[in-house]
Design a protein around this motif. Structure first.
Motif, PDB file in Angstrom:
ATOM      1  N   ALA A 180     -13.411 -17.330 -46.943  1.00 26.93           N
ATOM      2  CA  ALA A 180     -13.210 -17.185 -45.417  1.00 26.93           C
ATOM      3  C   ALA A 180     -14.300 -17.897 -45.120  1.00 26.93           C
ATOM      4  CB  ALA A 180     -13.832 -15.535 -45.389  1.00 26.93           C
ATOM      5  N   ARG A 181     -15.529 -18.377 -45.536  1.00 23.73           N
ATOM      6  CA  ARG A 181     -16.254 -19.217 -44.999  1.00 23.73           C
ATOM      7  C   ARG A 181     -15.775 -20.613 -44.728  1.00 23.73           C
ATOM      8  NH1 ARG A 181     -21.738 -17.997 -48.714  1.00 23.73           N
ATOM      9  NH2 ARG A 181     -21.451 -15.653 -48.404  1.00 23.73           N
ATOM     10  N   ARG A 182     -14.519 -20.875 -45.080  1.00 24.18           N
ATOM     11  CA  ARG A 182     -13.811 -22.223 -44.869  1.00 24.18           C
ATOM     12  C   ARG A 182     -12.327 -21.756 -44.360  1.00 24.18           C
ATOM     13  NH1 ARG A 182     -18.115 -24.846 -43.996  1.00 24.18           N
ATOM     14  NH2 ARG A 182     -19.078 -25.866 -45.647  1.00 24.18           N
ATOM     15  N   PRO A 183     -12.363 -21.457 -43.100  1.00 22.18           N
ATOM     16  CA  PRO A 183     -11.170 -21.085 -42.582  1.00 22.18           C
ATOM     17  C   PRO A 183      -9.658 -21.885 -43.268  1.00 22.18           C
ATOM     18  CG  PRO A 183     -12.440 -20.725 -41.038  1.00 22.18           C
ATOM     19  CD  PRO A 183     -13.273 -21.663 -42.167  1.00 22.18           C
ATOM     20  N   SER A 184      -9.738 -23.254 -43.200  1.00 23.15           N
ATOM     21  CA  SER A 184      -8.643 -23.728 -43.636  1.00 23.15           C
ATOM     22  C   SER A 184      -8.287 -23.688 -45.176  1.00 23.15           C
ATOM     23  CB  SER A 184      -8.884 -25.197 -43.492  1.00 23.15           C
ATOM     24  OG  SER A 184     -10.041 -25.987 -43.930  1.00 23.15           O
ATOM     25  N   ILE A 185      -9.236 -23.593 -45.793  1.00 22.76           N
ATOM     26  CA  ILE A 185      -8.856 -23.261 -47.324  1.00 22.76           C
ATOM     27  C   ILE A 185      -8.394 -21.930 -47.471  1.00 22.76           C
ATOM     28  CG2 ILE A 185      -9.747 -23.085 -49.508  1.00 22.76           C
ATOM     29  CD1 ILE A 185     -11.931 -25.348 -48.647  1.00 22.76           C
ATOM     30  N   PHE A 186      -8.928 -20.955 -46.652  1.00 25.60           N
ATOM     31  CA  PHE A 186      -8.675 -19.626 -46.591  1.00 25.60           C
ATOM     32  C   PHE A 186      -7.088 -19.211 -46.198  1.00 25.60           C
ATOM     33  CE2 PHE A 186      -7.875 -15.536 -44.931  1.00 25.60           C
ATOM     34  CZ  PHE A 186      -8.621 -14.564 -45.555  1.00 25.60           C
ATOM     35  N   ARG A 187      -6.872 -19.840 -45.413  1.00 27.24           N
ATOM     36  CA  ARG A 187      -5.363 -20.022 -44.554  1.00 27.24           C
ATOM     37  C   ARG A 187      -4.627 -20.680 -45.815  1.00 27.24           C
ATOM     38  NH1 ARG A 187      -7.916 -21.981 -39.983  1.00 27.24           N
ATOM     39  NH2 ARG A 187      -8.137 -20.195 -38.730  1.00 27.24           N
ATOM     40  N   ALA A 188      -4.774 -21.625 -46.589  1.00 29.44           N
ATOM     41  CA  ALA A 188      -3.960 -22.408 -47.646  1.00 29.44           C
ATOM     42  C   ALA A 188      -3.768 -21.084 -48.782  1.00 29.44           C
ATOM     43  CB  ALA A 188      -4.482 -23.381 -47.915  1.00 29.44           C
ATOM     44  N   PHE A 189      -4.947 -20.665 -49.355  1.00 27.34           N
ATOM     45  CA  PHE A 189      -4.773 -19.654 -50.284  1.00 27.34           C
ATOM     46  C   PHE A 189      -4.204 -18.632 -49.980  1.00 27.34           C
ATOM     47  CE2 PHE A 189      -6.888 -16.011 -52.015  1.00 27.34           C
ATOM     48  CZ  PHE A 189      -6.905 -16.213 -53.449  1.00 27.34           C
ATOM     49  N   ARG A 190      -3.934 -18.014 -48.944  1.00 29.14           N
ATOM     50  CA  ARG A 190      -3.479 -16.744 -48.379  1.00 29.14           C
ATOM     51  C   ARG A 190      -2.236 -17.217 -48.186  1.00 29.14           C
ATOM     52  NH1 ARG A 190      -4.049 -12.341 -49.977  1.00 29.14           N
ATOM     53  NH2 ARG A 190      -2.200 -11.858 -48.565  1.00 29.14           N
ATOM     54  N   GLY A 191      -1.792 -18.405 -47.719  1.00 26.60           N
ATOM     55  CA  GLY A 191      -0.592 -18.895 -47.655  1.00 26.60           C
ATOM     56  C   GLY A 191       0.269 -18.758 -48.927  1.00 26.60           C
ATOM     57  N   MET A 192      -0.272 -18.991 -49.935  1.00 23.03           N
ATOM     58  CA  MET A 192       0.545 -18.888 -51.116  1.00 23.03           C
ATOM     59  C   MET A 192       0.851 -17.559 -51.430  1.00 23.03           C
ATOM     60  SD  MET A 192      -1.215 -19.660 -55.113  1.00 23.03           S
ATOM     61  CE  MET A 192      -2.151 -18.294 -55.100  1.00 23.03           C
ATOM     62  N   TRP A 193      -0.219 -16.530 -51.507  1.00 22.27           N
ATOM     63  CA  TRP A 193       0.002 -15.280 -51.725  1.00 22.27           C
ATOM     64  C   TRP A 193       0.894 -14.506 -50.717  1.00 22.27           C
ATOM     65  CZ3 TRP A 193      -0.775 -13.130 -56.153  1.00 22.27           C
ATOM     66  CH2 TRP A 193      -1.479 -13.910 -57.094  1.00 22.27           C
ATOM     67  N   ASP A 194       0.878 -14.923 -49.661  1.00 25.32           N
ATOM     68  CA  ASP A 194       1.776 -14.485 -48.585  1.00 25.32           C
ATOM     69  C   ASP A 194       3.169 -14.781 -48.845  1.00 25.32           C
ATOM     70  OD1 ASP A 194      -0.311 -12.979 -47.314  1.00 25.32           O
ATOM     71  OD2 ASP A 194      -0.542 -14.548 -45.590  1.00 25.32           O
ATOM     72  N   GLY A 195       3.412 -16.182 -49.228  1.00 29.34           N
ATOM     73  CA  GLY A 195       4.751 -16.747 -49.689  1.00 29.34           C
ATOM     74  C   GLY A 195       5.376 -15.874 -50.813  1.00 29.34           C
ATOM     75  N   LEU A 196       4.233 -15.645 -51.750  1.00 29.11           N
ATOM     76  CA  LEU A 196       4.874 -14.707 -52.780  1.00 29.11           C
ATOM     77  C   LEU A 196       5.205 -13.366 -52.399  1.00 29.11           C
ATOM     78  CD1 LEU A 196       2.409 -15.934 -55.670  1.00 29.11           C
ATOM     79  CD2 LEU A 196       4.929 -16.131 -55.652  1.00 29.11           C
ATOM     80  N   GLU A 197       4.617 -12.877 -51.780  1.00 33.14           N
ATOM     81  CA  GLU A 197       4.640 -11.297 -51.160  1.00 33.14           C
ATOM     82  C   GLU A 197       6.292 -11.298 -50.386  1.00 33.14           C
ATOM     83  OE1 GLU A 197       1.657  -9.681 -49.062  1.00 33.14           O
ATOM     84  OE2 GLU A 197       0.223  -9.893 -50.895  1.00 33.14           O
ATOM     85  N   GLU A 198       6.230 -12.552 -49.357  1.00 33.65           N
ATOM     86  CA  GLU A 198       7.433 -12.389 -48.777  1.00 33.65           C
ATOM     87  C   GLU A 198       8.621 -12.705 -49.202  1.00 33.65           C
ATOM     88  OE1 GLU A 198       6.378 -15.016 -45.186  1.00 33.65           O
ATOM     89  OE2 GLU A 198       5.004 -13.886 -44.613  1.00 33.65           O
ATOM     90  N   SER A 199       8.508 -13.771 -50.422  1.00 32.24           N
ATOM     91  CA  SER A 199       9.820 -14.179 -51.052  1.00 32.24           C
ATOM     92  C   SER A 199      10.472 -12.988 -51.897  1.00 32.24           C
ATOM     93  CB  SER A 199       9.415 -15.290 -52.068  1.00 32.24           C
ATOM     94  OG  SER A 199       8.533 -14.699 -53.316  1.00 32.24           O
TER      95      SER A 199
END
Length: 76
Positions: A34-53
């Motif tokens: 969370a200290r690096r929002p762009s990295i946080f968003r990419a990391f969460r994007g992977m997990w969110d994508g897995l959940e949504e798929s």
């Protein structure tokens, strides 16, 4: 969360709040990322994508997280 919570972008804070509600505290990896929002968003994007798929059931995702945490030495 951390003392710098007020500096978090709203979208990052919303995810962190959701995780605190789910797990009782913010997972350490998310607190660090969370200290690096762009990295946080990419990391969460992977997990969110897995959940949504729907490729992995939510329970299996939780078990994978527990297994990975144990492999890297995180206490449960």
């Amino acid at each position: 969360m951390t003392a710098t919570d007020s500096e978090m972008p709203a979208d990052v804070r919303a995810v962190c709040d959701r995780l605190v509600n789910r797990y009782g505290s913010l997972p350490y990896n998310h607190a660090v990322l969370a200290r690096r929002p762009s990295i946080f968003r990419a990391f969460r994007g992977m997990w969110d994508g897995l959940e949504e798929s729907g490729l992995l059931p939510a329970r299996l995702v939780d078990l994978v997280n527990v297994k990975v945490a144990s492999l890297v030495g995180c206490g449960l």
